[in-house]
Motif scaffolding. Structure first.
Motif: not given
Length: 288
Positions: A120-122, A131-135, A146-149, A154-160
């Motif tokens: 799960p990604v908070d 939607g942007i993160l999923v894209e 792969g899954l973990w990579e 995507v977690k790196q994008l969340i603060p932006r």
């Protein structure tokens, strides 16, 4: 590389074609319109959404319900039984406890399926931010991540992520405890449009007030100009709660200012619309 499914909350907004082409799965979420309980399975038909917002305008009360850990386990199990792991994009933990429930379900299922993962990604996001993160996750998977990579990327994008939006019906903010009754009544009489954002903790905060729809829409456009960086991400989401003319005016300004921008126009999910009311308009992007 192990096969994995990309899932997202029905509270998120994503272009229907993008979701269909990439096999995105939606975790269903329940909401009510008046006395009627409904289930959103993501990417609702426009006719269904218009009836929802028309119902709000007529005075039908709307609310949503939480997803329990048991419901998550039941939903995710079908993917695990097929030998697939799951990358799941949750509604912000600052707005809902659903992500906490998803994490508990993932922990329980790991004991039964030790060779597979549910991540799960908070998102600290909602609507088009998810939607942007999923894209981005879709593109990463296409490029062989792969899954973990992919999870780490995507977690790196969340603060932006940047969410900025206007609300037309102050009574929904009053019901949510974000403004007092007197403020809602006076603001409605004076045509005040609160401007809100989702902060770095994934919570809603009021940051400004504008008088009238045009001034509020121009504020959203100014926010776009301040934050848009095509080198980071060219996809932006303009999501509206059945105010298409205002949304299109905003989209036209963005097209003129940034022809390279990829504009996603969607109607707001009823899961979020239940709390914002009709006429909400948002500008969502990866910011500077």
């Amino acid at each position: 590389m192990g096969e994995y499914v990309i899932c997202m909350d029905a509270s998120g907004d994503i272009l229907r074609e993008v979701a269909a082409e990439s096999g995105i799965a939606f975790v269903p979420m329940e909401y009510s319109l008046g006395e009627e309980m409904r289930t959103s399975h993501g990417c609702e038909e426009e006719a269904v959404l218009k009836l929802f917002y028309d119902g709000q305008r007529k005075g039908d009360l709307t609310k949503t319900s939480q997803i329990s850990p048991f419901m998550y386990e039941d939903y995710f199990r079908k993917f695990l039984e097929d030998g697939k792991s799951v990358l799941y994009f949750c509604l912000s933990g600052g707005l809902s406890a659903t992500c906490e429930s998803a994490m508990l379900a993932a922990k329980n299922l790991k004991e039964v399926y030790p060779d597979l993962d549910i991540l799960p990604v908070d998102t600290l996001a909602a609507t088009g931010g998810i939607g942007i993160l999923v894209e981005n996750a879709i593109e990463n998977r296409k490029n062989g991540m792969g899954l973990w990579e992919n999870y780490d990327a995507v977690k790196q994008l969340i603060p932006r992520l940047r969410h900025f939006f206007m609300v037309q019906d102050l009574m929904y903010l009053k019901r949510g405890g974000r403004v007092g009754a007197a403020t809602a009544l006076v603001g409605s009489a004076l045509n005040i449009r609160p401007m809100l954002k989702i902060d770095e903790k994934g919570k809603l905060v009021t940051v400004d007030k504008k008088r009238g729809n045009k001034a509020a829409m121009l504020s959203l456009f100014a926010y776009f100009q301040e934050n848009y960086n095509p080198e980071l991400c060219r996809v932006i989401y303009i999501c509206d709660a059945d105010t298409p003319e205002l949304a299109e005016n905003l989209a036209e300004k963005v097209r003129a200012a940034a022809p390279d921008a990829v504009i996603r126009r969607t109607m707001l999910s009823p899961i979020i619309g239940a709390h914002t009311g009709p006429g909400m308009l948002s500008m969502i992007l990866i910011g500077k």
